[in-house]
Design a protein around this motif. Structure first.
Motif, mmCIF file in Angstrom:
data_model
loop_
_atom_site.group_PDB
_atom_site.id
_atom_site.type_symbol
_atom_site.label_atom_id
_atom_site.label_comp_id
_atom_site.label_asym_id
_atom_site.label_seq_id
_atom_site.Cartn_x
_atom_site.Cartn_y
_atom_site.Cartn_z
ATOM 1 N N ASP A 158 -2.437 10.187 3.603
ATOM 2 C CA ASP A 158 -3.633 9.500 3.101
ATOM 3 C C ASP A 158 -3.214 8.231 2.387
ATOM 4 O O ASP A 158 -2.215 8.217 1.654
ATOM 5 C CB ASP A 158 -4.393 10.385 2.102
ATOM 6 C CG ASP A 158 -4.979 11.624 2.747
ATOM 7 O OD1 ASP A 158 -5.677 11.473 3.769
ATOM 8 O OD2 ASP A 158 -4.745 12.737 2.232
ATOM 9 N N ALA A 159 -4.010 7.178 2.567
ATOM 10 C CA ALA A 159 -3.795 5.964 1.776
ATOM 11 C C ALA A 159 -4.046 6.348 0.327
ATOM 12 O O ALA A 159 -5.049 6.995 0.005
ATOM 13 C CB ALA A 159 -4.746 4.865 2.221
ATOM 14 N N THR B 210 -1.758 0.144 -5.429
ATOM 15 C CA THR B 210 -1.114 -1.045 -4.909
ATOM 16 C C THR B 210 -0.218 -1.616 -5.991
ATOM 17 O O THR B 210 -0.453 -1.426 -7.170
ATOM 18 C CB THR B 210 -2.140 -2.110 -4.482
ATOM 19 O OG1 THR B 210 -2.982 -2.414 -5.602
ATOM 20 C CG2 THR B 210 -2.969 -1.635 -3.310
ATOM 21 N N THR C 11 1.277 5.591 0.162
ATOM 22 C CA THR C 11 0.739 6.702 0.930
ATOM 23 C C THR C 11 1.016 8.013 0.219
ATOM 24 O O THR C 11 2.087 8.196 -0.366
ATOM 25 C CB THR C 11 1.408 6.735 2.332
ATOM 26 O OG1 THR C 11 1.140 5.502 2.985
ATOM 27 C CG2 THR C 11 0.903 7.878 3.171
ATOM 28 N N ARG D 276 0.853 -1.187 0.000
ATOM 29 C CA ARG D 276 0.000 0.000 0.000
ATOM 30 C C ARG D 276 0.892 1.242 0.000
ATOM 31 O O ARG D 276 1.858 1.312 0.732
ATOM 32 C CB ARG D 276 -0.895 -0.013 1.236
ATOM 33 C CG ARG D 276 -1.665 1.219 1.415
ATOM 34 C CD ARG D 276 -3.057 1.350 1.036
ATOM 35 N NE ARG D 276 -3.985 0.281 1.155
ATOM 36 C CZ ARG D 276 -5.082 0.309 0.420
ATOM 37 N NH1 ARG D 276 -5.271 1.256 -0.455
ATOM 38 N NH2 ARG D 276 -5.976 -0.625 0.563
#
Length: 126
Positions: A119-120, A124, A5, A3
């Motif tokens: 924030d995410a 991916t 950021t 993930r």
């Protein structure tokens, strides 16, 4: 699967900006591990995802990449070293909300930036 950021870095207090400036910003997309450090394996697997955007009032927006530079890291707009903006101690310094990072601008000046938002990204990569 990793993930990524999005980190918003805002200029912290300086002599020219005693209150800092939310208008002098770097937006950094970077993979972080659970300690807030750069996940080098994820970055090596997908280096083109590690982007940075510099937004300064009255100047054209600049875009580039987060790149490994020796034992450290830098923001780079193009091939070569002349445009690199080095990040002071980023290899061992976590990127966490409220923490500070120092960016060495191309003119050699060192400016402090505060991590104002994380924030995410939703990006991916395997």
């Amino acid at each position: 699967m990793h993930r990524w950021t999005l980190a918003r870095l805002e200029l912290a207090r300086t002599p020219d900006f005693p209150e800092g400036s939310a208008h002098r910003v770097y937006l950094l997309r970077v993979p972080l591990n659970e300690r807030g450090l750069i996940d080098e394996a994820a970055l090596s697997a997908s280096p083109a995802l590690a982007t940075v955007r510099r937004s300064w009032p009255g100047e054209a927006e600049q875009t580039g990449y987060l790149v490994r530079k020796g034992r450290g890291w830098a923001f780079s707009d193009a091939l070569g070293d002349e445009d690199d903006e080095n990040l002071y101690h980023l290899a061992a310094h976590p990127i966490r909300l409220g923490e500070y990072l120092t960016v060495t601008e191309t003119d050699g000046s060192r400016l402090p930036f505060r991590v104002a938002r994380l924030d995410a990204d939703g990006v991916t990569a395997a």
